[in-house]
Structure formats: structure tokens, C-alpha cells
Scaffold this motif. Structure first.
Motif, PDB file in Angstrom:
ATOM      1  N   GLU A   1      19.693  17.887 -14.998  1.00 48.66           N
ATOM      2  CA  GLU A   1      19.657  17.176 -15.239  1.00 48.66           C
ATOM      3  C   GLU A   1      19.569  15.810 -15.991  1.00 48.66           C
ATOM      4  O   GLU A   1      19.419  14.981 -15.431  1.00 48.66           O
ATOM      5  CB  GLU A   1      18.058  17.617 -14.772  1.00 48.66           C
ATOM      6  N   VAL A   2      19.315  16.671 -17.166  1.00 50.30           N
ATOM      7  CA  VAL A   2      19.851  15.537 -18.185  1.00 50.30           C
ATOM      8  C   VAL A   2      21.471  14.410 -18.666  1.00 50.30           C
ATOM      9  O   VAL A   2      21.795  13.924 -18.805  1.00 50.30           O
ATOM     10  CB  VAL A   2      19.613  16.775 -19.586  1.00 50.30           C
ATOM     11  N   LEU A   3      22.126  16.323 -17.776  1.00 50.87           N
ATOM     12  CA  LEU A   3      23.452  15.270 -17.807  1.00 50.87           C
ATOM     13  C   LEU A   3      23.155  14.432 -16.563  1.00 50.87           C
ATOM     14  O   LEU A   3      24.458  12.969 -16.922  1.00 50.87           O
ATOM     15  CB  LEU A   3      24.562  16.426 -17.218  1.00 50.87           C
ATOM     16  N   ARG A   4      23.389  14.479 -15.861  1.00 50.76           N
ATOM     17  CA  ARG A   4      23.024  13.359 -14.451  1.00 50.76           C
ATOM     18  C   ARG A   4      22.347  11.526 -15.269  1.00 50.76           C
ATOM     19  O   ARG A   4      22.700  11.245 -14.853  1.00 50.76           O
ATOM     20  CB  ARG A   4      22.382  13.724 -13.507  1.00 50.76           C
ATOM     21  N   PHE A   5      20.790  12.320 -16.450  1.00 51.18           N
ATOM     22  CA  PHE A   5      20.705  11.080 -16.236  1.00 51.18           C
ATOM     23  C   PHE A   5      21.548  10.644 -17.340  1.00 51.18           C
ATOM     24  O   PHE A   5      21.935   8.630 -17.911  1.00 51.18           O
ATOM     25  CB  PHE A   5      19.409  11.355 -16.984  1.00 51.18           C
TER      26      PHE A   5
ATOM     27  N   ARG B   1      24.946  10.575 -17.949  1.00 52.30           N
ATOM     28  CA  ARG B   1      25.849  10.022 -17.233  1.00 52.30           C
ATOM     29  C   ARG B   1      25.538   8.786 -16.253  1.00 52.30           C
ATOM     30  O   ARG B   1      26.076   7.164 -16.997  1.00 52.30           O
ATOM     31  CB  ARG B   1      26.687  10.749 -16.494  1.00 52.30           C
ATOM     32  N   GLU B   2      24.335   8.255 -15.690  1.00 54.65           N
ATOM     33  CA  GLU B   2      23.583   7.146 -15.604  1.00 54.65           C
ATOM     34  C   GLU B   2      23.985   5.860 -16.598  1.00 54.65           C
ATOM     35  O   GLU B   2      24.054   4.695 -16.620  1.00 54.65           O
ATOM     36  CB  GLU B   2      22.399   6.880 -14.799  1.00 54.65           C
TER      37      GLU B   2
ATOM     38  N   GLY C   1      31.373   6.040 -19.417  1.00 59.33           N
ATOM     39  CA  GLY C   1      32.122   6.061 -20.334  1.00 59.33           C
ATOM     40  C   GLY C   1      31.930   6.965 -21.366  1.00 59.33           C
ATOM     41  O   GLY C   1      33.487   7.310 -22.620  1.00 59.33           O
ATOM     42  N   ALA C   2      31.104   7.696 -21.844  1.00 55.12           N
ATOM     43  CA  ALA C   2      31.596   8.844 -22.481  1.00 55.12           C
ATOM     44  C   ALA C   2      31.787  10.308 -21.968  1.00 55.12           C
ATOM     45  O   ALA C   2      31.937  10.339 -21.200  1.00 55.12           O
ATOM     46  CB  ALA C   2      30.198   9.532 -22.540  1.00 55.12           C
ATOM     47  N   SER C   3      32.283  11.026 -23.324  1.00 52.66           N
ATOM     48  CA  SER C   3      32.683  11.936 -22.637  1.00 52.66           C
ATOM     49  C   SER C   3      31.649  13.124 -22.950  1.00 52.66           C
ATOM     50  O   SER C   3      30.469  13.224 -24.271  1.00 52.66           O
ATOM     51  CB  SER C   3      33.605  12.485 -24.804  1.00 52.66           C
ATOM     52  N   TYR C   4      31.949  13.950 -22.777  1.00 56.44           N
ATOM     53  CA  TYR C   4      30.783  15.156 -22.353  1.00 56.44           C
ATOM     54  C   TYR C   4      31.550  16.905 -23.153  1.00 56.44           C
ATOM     55  O   TYR C   4      32.573  17.263 -22.624  1.00 56.44           O
ATOM     56  CB  TYR C   4      30.229  15.889 -20.958  1.00 56.44           C
ATOM     57  N   MET C   5      30.450  17.588 -23.571  1.00 56.14           N
ATOM     58  CA  MET C   5      30.990  18.982 -23.694  1.00 56.14           C
ATOM     59  C   MET C   5      29.483  19.645 -23.596  1.00 56.14           C
ATOM     60  O   MET C   5      28.821  19.216 -23.947  1.00 56.14           O
ATOM     61  CB  MET C   5      31.187  19.458 -25.642  1.00 56.14           C
TER      62      MET C   5
ATOM     63  N   GLU D   1      16.991   6.290 -27.823  1.00 55.96           N
ATOM     64  CA  GLU D   1      15.798   6.657 -28.060  1.00 55.96           C
ATOM     65  C   GLU D   1      15.381   5.336 -26.773  1.00 55.96           C
ATOM     66  O   GLU D   1      14.138   5.823 -26.007  1.00 55.96           O
ATOM     67  CB  GLU D   1      15.540   5.820 -29.731  1.00 55.96           C
ATOM     68  N   ARG D   2      16.178   4.369 -26.159  1.00 56.34           N
ATOM     69  CA  ARG D   2      15.740   3.797 -25.505  1.00 56.34           C
ATOM     70  C   ARG D   2      15.844   4.374 -23.807  1.00 56.34           C
ATOM     71  O   ARG D   2      14.943   3.957 -23.010  1.00 56.34           O
ATOM     72  CB  ARG D   2      15.938   2.547 -25.596  1.00 56.34           C
ATOM     73  N   MET D   3      16.579   5.324 -23.818  1.00 55.19           N
ATOM     74  CA  MET D   3      16.566   6.481 -22.751  1.00 55.19           C
ATOM     75  C   MET D   3      15.745   6.855 -22.115  1.00 55.19           C
ATOM     76  O   MET D   3      15.212   7.039 -21.254  1.00 55.19           O
ATOM     77  CB  MET D   3      17.860   6.842 -22.684  1.00 55.19           C
TER      78      MET D   3
END
Length: 282
Positions: A102-106, A108-109, A113-117, A174-176
Motif C-alpha cells: 500500500e505504501v509503495l503504491r501510494f 509512487r503516485e 520518478g523516484a528510485s525504490y529499494m 510531510e504533505r503526503m
């Protein structure tokens, strides 16, 4: 030199790594190796509490010459315990995981353009794009598509957004309004996410109980936002919360003791002031 051990005066000393023990280029802070070695020789429990994975923290411990009974990694989600029979000398003692789908999908929205690990319970790291700071040259790291990270139970999620600077990224996160997780933002556009309610302080409280050191005999040292919980925990318990001189104001407010910047030998200076080491800072 060997010092007599006074159990009643024994400290639990927990050190952050980046910006505390080591500089940005990976070299050790002046005097830290000698000061840490002396503190350990005096019978104090000197350990690491880091956001790094165990695989990345282990070489730093080796450089410091310490073999503590427990080591806190992944911002508290992993606690390693000393096991001389294991080839590495340590095994995973406690591992906290969560389903990051859930947090990954949130995220990425908001940050396409970010990198994820993500890091799995056994230390395996899956990443969408190579980053030098992720220590991906070691065994157990694998490039994957973003969708392959979904549906897994992980100890941590790391997100880096090259299009933001540090302060801008902190405000953006913080705004997210992330929910159901524990997170911290680093110096750069670096977001570290752990299971809800898990941080360096929650792990160190377990370690403190296991090594049987009173709360007021705890010393923690750090410099970043992911150190705030452990600094607050140490200070509230009557222990010492030592903050590096280069730390931002929002971190310094949790200090019971402000020391020199990491470049000036902050850890060595603090240990000397606490009376547990006499190493000279060069």
C-alpha cells in the motif's frame, strides 16, 4: 591495556553510523576508533544503532573493533545478536516486517520518478535503480521491476527522489501524510520507512533490557532525523542524548549534550567528556 569492570558503572553506548561515526566519504570521524575501543575495554557495552542494513553496518563495526552482544540495524527493524558459531559472527535475533504494498503504491503516485529499494527479513535487497549509497555490490541485492516489490513482507523501504533537495523533500513527504508506518527523511531526498511503531528507540529498549543496563546508564549519539526517537528515549530515561554539532536544529533540540561535528571528532570528544575514554583527537 585492560581496565577493571565496574558493573554498577557500566554504560550502554549506542552510536549512529553516518554523520556520527563516519564522514560522508566513508572515513572514520577523528579519534572515534581509539575512543570506542577504550570505552569497550573499560567494560561498557558499545554498539551500533543505524538505518543501514547489517551487511553495510558490519564493516564499520569491524573498523571500530567492537563485538557487542546486539546490534540495531534498519532503523530498529532488525536486531542482530552475537553468535561465534556463525561464519559472520552474528545472526538475526529479532526482525520486524510489514507488507509495503500500500505504501509503495501510494508513494509512487506522488513520486513516479523516484528510485525504490526494499529489504527483506533475510537481508535481501531488491531495487528498481542502482544507487551507490545502497551498498548493492554485496551478495543479496537484485534489480527488479517495481511491481515485483509488491505483496512482500519487508523490514524497510527506501525511496530516493533526485528531483528534490533535502528540505524540499522533507516538506513534500510531510504533505503526503504517510499512514500506518514509521518514517524518517535523511539529509538528502532520502525517505526511510519501517514498520509502524518501530524505530531505533524501540529496538534499543529491548537491547537495554537484555544487557541489563539501567535507563540512566544509556548513552546514544546521532545526528539525523531518524535518531530523534532514540535521543528522546535516552533523555527521558535520565541517560545521555549526544547530538553531533552539524545536526539540524530539529535534532539538536533533543540533545542533553551537544558535541563537536563529525568532522571534528564529535564521538571521541563526547566519550572523553563522559569520562569513558581519553583518546586524543587528531
Amino acid at each position: 591495556m585492560t581496565y577493571p569492570v565496574d558493573e554498577s558503572a557500566r554504560l550502554l553506548i549506542a552510536l549512529d553510523i553516518d554523520g556520527t561515526v563516519v564522514l560522508e566519504d566513508g572515513t572514520f570521524s577523528p579519534g572515534v576508533q581509539e575512543a570506542v575501543a577504550e570505552a569497550a575495554e573499560r567494560g561498557h557495552v558499545v554498539t551500533i544503532a543505524t538505518g543501514r542494513s547489517w551487511e553495510s553496518a558490519a564493516p564499520v563495526m569491524e573498523g571500530l573493533g567492537i563485538l557487542p552482544p546486539y546490534v540495531v540495524c534498519a532503523n530498529g527493524a532488525t536486531i542482530m545478536s552475537r553468535d561465534p558459531e556463525d561464519p559472520t559472527g552474528y545472526i538475526r535475533h529479532t526482525t520486524e516486517t510489514f507488507d509495503a504494498t500500500e505504501v509503495l503504491r501510494f508513494i509512487r503516485e506522488h513520486l513516479p520518478g523516484a528510485s525504490y529499494m526494499v529489504e527483506l527479513a533475510d537481508g535481501t535487497r531488491l531495487f528498481t535503480q542502482y544507487m551507490d549509497d545502497w551498498d548493492l555490490n554485496r551478495p543479496g541485492a537484485r534489480h527488479v521491476e517495481f511491481e515485483e516489490m509488491l505483496g512482500l513482507r519487508v523490514t524497510r523501504v527506501v525511496v530516493v527522489s533526485p528531483e528534490h533537495d533535502g528540505e524540499e523533500f522533507n516538506a513534500f513527504v510531510e504533505r503526503m501524510g504517510l499512514q500506518q508506518v514509521t518514517y524518517s527523511v535523511g539529509w538528502s531526498a532520502w525517505l526511510d520507512i519501517a514498520p509502524q511503531g518501530v524505530n531505533k528507540a524501540t529496538a534499543l529498549e529491548k537491547v537495554r533490557e537484555w544487557v541489563e543496563v539501567d535507563r540512566e546508564r544509556v548513552v546514544v549519539m546521532g545526528d539525523g532525523r531518524n535518531d530523534i526517537e532514540m535521543l528522546a528515549w535516552a533523555g527521558e530515561g535520565g541517560g545521555s542524548a549526544v547530538v553531533m554539532g552539524q545536526a539540524p536544529a530539529e535534532v539538536q533540540q533533543y540533545a542533553t549534550q551537544l558535541t563537536l561535528p563529525v568532522e571534528g571528532g564529535g564521538v571521541a570528544a563526547a566519550l572523553s567528556e563522559l569520562g569513558v575514554a581519553t583518546a586524543t583527537i587528531v
